[in-house]
Motif scaffolding. Structure first.
Motif, short mmCIF file in Angstrom:
data_model
loop_
_atom_site.label_atom_id
_atom_site.label_comp_id
_atom_site.label_asym_id
_atom_site.label_seq_id
_atom_site.Cartn_x
_atom_site.Cartn_y
_atom_site.Cartn_z
N ALA A 14 0.84 -1.20 0.00
CA ALA A 14 0.00 0.00 0.00
C ALA A 14 0.87 1.25 0.00
O ALA A 14 0.61 2.21 -0.74
CB ALA A 14 -0.92 0.00 1.22
N ALA A 15 1.93 1.23 0.82
CA ALA A 15 2.84 2.38 0.89
C ALA A 15 3.53 2.60 -0.44
O ALA A 15 3.67 3.75 -0.90
CB ALA A 15 3.87 2.15 1.99
N GLU A 16 3.97 1.53 -1.08
CA GLU A 16 4.66 1.65 -2.36
C GLU A 16 3.76 2.30 -3.40
O GLU A 16 4.18 3.20 -4.14
CB GLU A 16 5.10 0.27 -2.84
CG GLU A 16 5.84 0.30 -4.17
CD GLU A 16 6.33 -1.07 -4.59
OE1 GLU A 16 7.36 -1.14 -5.27
OE2 GLU A 16 5.67 -2.06 -4.24
N THR A 17 2.51 1.87 -3.47
CA THR A 17 1.56 2.43 -4.43
C THR A 17 1.36 3.92 -4.19
O THR A 17 1.42 4.73 -5.13
CB THR A 17 0.21 1.70 -4.33
OG1 THR A 17 0.39 0.32 -4.64
CG2 THR A 17 -0.80 2.30 -5.30
N LEU A 18 1.16 4.30 -2.94
CA LEU A 18 0.89 5.69 -2.61
C LEU A 18 2.14 6.56 -2.77
O LEU A 18 2.06 7.69 -3.26
CB LEU A 18 0.35 5.80 -1.19
CG LEU A 18 -1.05 5.21 -1.00
CD1 LEU A 18 -1.43 5.17 0.48
CD2 LEU A 18 -2.09 6.01 -1.78
N PHE A 19 3.29 6.06 -2.35
CA PHE A 19 4.53 6.81 -2.51
C PHE A 19 4.81 7.09 -3.98
O PHE A 19 5.25 8.19 -4.36
CB PHE A 19 5.72 6.06 -1.91
CG PHE A 19 5.75 6.00 -0.40
CD1 PHE A 19 5.06 6.93 0.36
CD2 PHE A 19 6.49 5.04 0.26
CE1 PHE A 19 5.08 6.88 1.75
CE2 PHE A 19 6.53 4.98 1.64
CZ PHE A 19 5.82 5.91 2.38
N ALA A 20 4.59 6.08 -4.83
CA ALA A 20 4.84 6.23 -6.26
C ALA A 20 3.87 7.21 -6.90
O ALA A 20 4.24 7.98 -7.80
CB ALA A 20 4.75 4.87 -6.96
N GLU A 21 2.62 7.23 -6.43
CA GLU A 21 1.60 8.09 -7.03
C GLU A 21 1.67 9.52 -6.51
O GLU A 21 1.49 10.48 -7.26
CB GLU A 21 0.21 7.52 -6.76
CG GLU A 21 -0.10 6.25 -7.53
CD GLU A 21 -1.47 5.71 -7.22
OE1 GLU A 21 -2.17 6.30 -6.35
OE2 GLU A 21 -1.88 4.70 -7.82
N HIS A 22 1.90 9.67 -5.19
CA HIS A 22 1.80 10.99 -4.56
C HIS A 22 3.09 11.50 -3.94
O HIS A 22 3.12 12.62 -3.43
CB HIS A 22 0.71 10.95 -3.47
CG HIS A 22 -0.61 10.43 -3.95
ND1 HIS A 22 -1.39 11.10 -4.88
CD2 HIS A 22 -1.29 9.28 -3.66
CE1 HIS A 22 -2.49 10.41 -5.11
NE2 HIS A 22 -2.45 9.30 -4.39
N GLY A 23 4.14 10.68 -3.98
CA GLY A 23 5.40 11.08 -3.35
C GLY A 23 5.39 10.77 -1.86
O GLY A 23 4.33 10.54 -1.27
N PHE A 24 6.57 10.76 -1.27
CA PHE A 24 6.69 10.47 0.16
C PHE A 24 5.98 11.54 0.98
O PHE A 24 5.20 11.24 1.88
CB PHE A 24 8.17 10.38 0.53
CG PHE A 24 8.42 10.00 1.96
CD1 PHE A 24 8.48 8.67 2.34
CD2 PHE A 24 8.62 10.97 2.94
CE1 PHE A 24 8.72 8.31 3.66
CE2 PHE A 24 8.86 10.63 4.25
CZ PHE A 24 8.90 9.29 4.61
N ASP A 25 6.25 12.81 0.67
CA ASP A 25 5.65 13.91 1.44
C ASP A 25 4.15 14.00 1.23
O ASP A 25 3.42 14.46 2.11
CB ASP A 25 6.31 15.25 1.06
CG ASP A 25 7.74 15.35 1.58
OD1 ASP A 25 8.02 14.76 2.64
OD2 ASP A 25 8.56 16.01 0.93
N GLY A 26 3.69 13.57 0.04
CA GLY A 26 2.27 13.67 -0.27
C GLY A 26 1.44 12.51 0.26
O GLY A 26 0.23 12.46 0.03
#
Length: 207
Positions: A14-26
């Motif tokens: 889940a983290a990988e998907t979100l980090f890739a889509e929105h960035g770490f800060d996002g």
């Protein structure tokens, strides 16, 4: 830490998907918890912080590569065949995990935070040592040049791949690649073959 249970893997994915889509800060821990269908306390329990979660994600994605590299080196293949297989392994793994590599490169290039990637760096050093052993084997057999900058060979391999990915709209247009499946097929065939020829040209004596 390389052994993860099923719930930890769900959180990491889940983290990988979100980090890739929105960035770490996002991406917030709350966002990750929602996608993984867990509570925030569970993420804190397993990983401690969002930064530690990113480090765990890196370890999760690179685990297993060390063994594959060692098995490749021990195979009864010529040095040239080992180089071909190594390139195939590199490109296949990077292409499968391009979301994670995208995250890593953004975080490193942005310089916003210091990520403890010691284990990741140790893995790269280990892979480089195996590559050096393959090169030395080829040199001892008189197949490879003696003046090879081995440290820059992975840069040539992965740099070519990432240049292609960063300019994907351009290459889709000029190569008539319509779908993501077309792109992946091209990467694993034409692009990989081009990289093999490039590396072999750097290794071989002038004819």
């Amino acid at each position: 830490m390389t052994d993860f249970n099923d719930k930890q893997i769900e959180i990491l994915q889940a983290a990988e998907t979100l980090f890739a889509e929105h960035g770490f800060d996002g991406t917030s821990v709350r966002d990750i918890a929602k996608i993984a269908n867990v509570n925030i306390a569970m993420i804190s329990y397993y990983f401690g912080s969002k930064e530690k979660l990113l480090e765990a994600l890196i370890m999760y994605r690179i685990s297993g590569l060390r063994l594959q590299m060692e098995n490749l080196y021990r195979e009864d293949l010529t040095p040239f065949e080992k180089i071909d297989r190594l390139i195939e392994l590199y490109i296949k793994r990077i292409n499968q995990n391009k979301g994670m590599y995208q995250i890593i490169h953004f975080e490193i290039s942005s310089g916003k935070r210091i990520i403890n990637c010691e284990a990741f760096n140790e893995m790269k050093k280990h892979n480089l040592d195996i590559l050096k052993s393959i090169i030395a084997e080829g040199q001892d057999k008189g197949l490879f040049r003696r003046d090879i900058n081995v440290v820059l060979l992975p840069t040539t391999i992965m740099g070519t791949y990432f240049h292609f990915q960063m300019n994907k709209p351009f290459f889709k247009d000029i190569l008539n690649l319509k779908t993501e499946e077309d792109i992946n097929h091209y990467v694993l065939t034409e692009l990989t073959d081009h990289i093999k020829k490039t590396i072999k040209a750097l290794l071989s004596y002038d004819k």
